[in-house]
Design a protein around this motif. Structure first.
Motif, short mmCIF file in Angstrom:
data_model
loop_
_atom_site.label_atom_id
_atom_site.label_comp_id
_atom_site.label_asym_id
_atom_site.label_seq_id
_atom_site.Cartn_x
_atom_site.Cartn_y
_atom_site.Cartn_z
N PHE A 6 48.34 49.31 39.37
CA PHE A 6 48.38 48.79 40.74
C PHE A 6 48.07 47.30 40.77
N LEU A 7 47.09 46.89 39.98
CA LEU A 7 46.72 45.47 39.93
C LEU A 7 47.81 44.64 39.25
N ASP A 8 48.49 45.23 38.26
CA ASP A 8 49.61 44.51 37.64
C ASP A 8 50.71 44.23 38.65
N ASN A 9 50.98 45.18 39.53
CA ASN A 9 51.98 44.97 40.58
C ASN A 9 51.53 43.88 41.55
N LEU A 10 50.24 43.87 41.88
CA LEU A 10 49.73 42.81 42.74
C LEU A 10 49.87 41.44 42.07
N LEU A 11 49.58 41.38 40.78
CA LEU A 11 49.72 40.12 40.06
C LEU A 11 51.18 39.66 40.01
N GLU A 13 53.48 40.35 42.19
CA GLU A 13 53.82 39.90 43.55
C GLU A 13 53.29 38.49 43.79
N TYR A 14 52.07 38.21 43.30
CA TYR A 14 51.49 36.87 43.48
C TYR A 14 52.29 35.82 42.70
N GLU A 178 39.45 46.80 44.54
CA GLU A 178 39.67 47.93 45.45
C GLU A 178 38.37 48.71 45.68
#
Length: 324
Positions: A6-11, A13-14, A178
């Motif tokens: 999930f954090l990889d997807n956030l990164l 996106e950033y 989170e």
């Protein structure tokens, strides 16, 4: 782990939002070649090996400084010696590699950049002769560091140390984002619930105080009715008193304070004095009895003698009067 993905997807996106296309490509490439989602110490060793084989001293120093500031500084003080030993061994491995590949310029560059820092350490005292030593691999001082056994032992020790450290370290703040958000939301909900309960208690106390005031007013009005009914109403509507409303009785303190042990002591003295007087009287009586005299008989003899003198005087007087 699902949280790491999930954090990889956030990164990602950033990075797209900031327009870091090259960084995004490197991230996608490393994610595709990654076998698992866990950290592997081999990657750090691979980066060190690449920097040493390319004679990039700045890369070696930067990577170690990053590990020291973010990992090793959080360990206990007892591990400081081991950390410093690994750092010095890694720098020696850099020098041995440059010397074996005939890169004397890199050896000289190393001492030009690190001389100010290394001259304060006694372990590096003999190594300042290293650039001028011929056939250093045969020198008793440096021969050990050229052996494959020492180099393999160094890399294995560094790998085991990094693996142990990463297993004991807490998760990064970015990974706990989170969890921290959920914790803050739960604390906010708890505070809201506590404020609601406090408001309800304040309202209940206000209503109770109003009821007590009304009951006191009713009891005062019922006092003018008189009779048993009025007294019963006063007892029913009497407001409850707290401990702070009760006034103490005005009792004057005693004039003096006498200790019970003092009384016992005085009683014991009086009893002892009486017993001593009785003992002296008995001793005197026993002594008089033992001497053959009596304290009573002398008094009787004196009385008898006085009576005899009086009778003789009377008898002589009577005879004389009659004779005359």
């Amino acid at each position: 782990m699902a949280q790491v993905a999930f954090l990889d997807n956030l990164l990602r996106e950033y990075l797209v939002f900031r327009g870091f296309s090259s960084t995004l490509k490197a991230l996608d490439l490393e994610q595709r070649t990654e076998k698992d989602q866990h950290f592997r110490a081999e990657r750090i060793l691979e980066q060190f090996n690449n920097a040493i084989q390319s004679y990039d001293l700045q890369a070696v120093r930067s990577l170690w400084l990053h590990l020291d500031n973010n990992l090793f500084s959080k360990l206990e003080h007892t591990y400081a010696v081991a950390v410093k030993k690994l750092e010095n061994s890694l720098l020696k491995y850099y020098l041995v590699t440059a010397y074996s590949n005939n890169r004397a310029d890199k050896v000289s560059e190393f001492f030009n950049k690190m001389a100010g820092e290394l001259q304060q350490q006694s372990e590096w005292k003999d190594w300042f002769y290293f650039p001028f030593c011929r056939n250093a691999e045969e020198s008793p001082t440096f021969a050990l560091f050229f052996t494959k056994q020492w180099q393999d032992t160094l890399l294995l020790s560094l790998r085991n140390f990094l693996t142990t450290v990463y297993q004991c370290l807490p998760q990064p703040t970015f990974v706990r984002a989170e969890q921290e958000a959920a914790l803050m939301q739960r604390l906010s909900d708890d505070n809201t619930g506590l404020r609601t309960r406090l408001l309800q208690m304040q309202q209940e106390m206000h209503q109770l105080s109003q009821q007590q005031q009304q009951s006191g007013t009713a009891a005062t009005g019922a006092g003018s009715l008189g009779g048993d009914g009025a007294s019963r109403r006063r007892s029913v509507y009497r407001p409850q008193q707290s401990l702070s409303d009760i006034l103490p009785f005005d009792i004057s303190p005693p004039g003096h304070i006498v200790d019970d042990f003092c009384i016992i002591a005085s009683e014991a003295n009086s009893v002892s004095q009486a017993s001593d007087a009785q003992a002296r009287g008995l001793k005197l009586l026993i002594r008089n009895i033992g001497s053959g005299s009596s304290p009573v008989l002398p008094r009787k003899d004196q009385a008898a003698s006085s009576l005899g003198d009086k009778s003789t005087k009377r008898r002589s007087g009577s005879v004389g009067r009659s004779w005359i």
